[in-house]
Design a protein around this motif. Sequence first.
Motif, PDB file in Angstrom:
ATOM      1  N   GLY A  40       0.797  -1.314  -0.015  1.00 23.65           N
ATOM      2  CA  GLY A  40       0.095   0.243   0.017  1.00 23.65           C
ATOM      3  C   GLY A  40       0.877   1.314   0.110  1.00 23.65           C
ATOM      4  N   MET A  41       2.056   1.101   0.014  1.00 25.44           N
ATOM      5  CA  MET A  41       2.988   2.490   0.142  1.00 25.44           C
ATOM      6  C   MET A  41       2.812   3.321  -0.996  1.00 25.44           C
ATOM      7  N   VAL A  42       2.682   3.083  -2.255  1.00 27.30           N
ATOM      8  CA  VAL A  42       2.592   3.909  -3.220  1.00 27.30           C
ATOM      9  C   VAL A  42       1.240   4.689  -3.297  1.00 27.30           C
ATOM     10  N   SER A  43       0.018   4.102  -2.821  1.00 27.06           N
ATOM     11  CA  SER A  43      -1.215   4.895  -2.712  1.00 27.06           C
ATOM     12  C   SER A  43      -1.190   5.698  -1.438  1.00 27.06           C
ATOM     13  N   GLU A  44      -0.452   5.432  -0.453  1.00 28.36           N
ATOM     14  CA  GLU A  44      -0.186   6.030   0.535  1.00 28.36           C
ATOM     15  C   GLU A  44       0.684   7.420   0.287  1.00 28.36           C
ATOM     16  N   LEU A  45       1.587   7.267  -0.529  1.00 26.13           N
ATOM     17  CA  LEU A  45       2.538   8.368  -0.989  1.00 26.13           C
ATOM     18  C   LEU A  45       2.255   9.411  -1.785  1.00 26.13           C
TER      19      LEU A  45
END
Length: 76
Positions: free
Chosen positions: A69-74
Motif C-alpha cells: 500500500g506504500m505507493v497509494s499512501e505516498l
Amino acid sequence: RNDGGLQNLIGRLTGQPWVIVHAATRPLAIERLLEAIRNFEVAGVETNIAALDTILSSEMFRSGNVHTGMVSELIR
C-alpha cells in the motif's frame, strides 16, 4: 538484493530504458538514483518522474519499510 556488498536500485521511466544505479550502501544508491531521475529530461510526454522522486525521498522507502500500500499512501 545484495551482490558482493553492492545495493542495486532500478527505476523505470515511462517509455525510456531502465535506470540502474550501483553503490556500496542503500542510502548512497538511493541518492544516486534521485540524482539520475532529477536530471532526466523528457519532452512531449508525461512521465512518473515526480512520483518516483516522492517515493525514493520518503522515509518509508529509505528505511526499507515498504509494503503493497506504500505507493497509494505516498502518491495521492
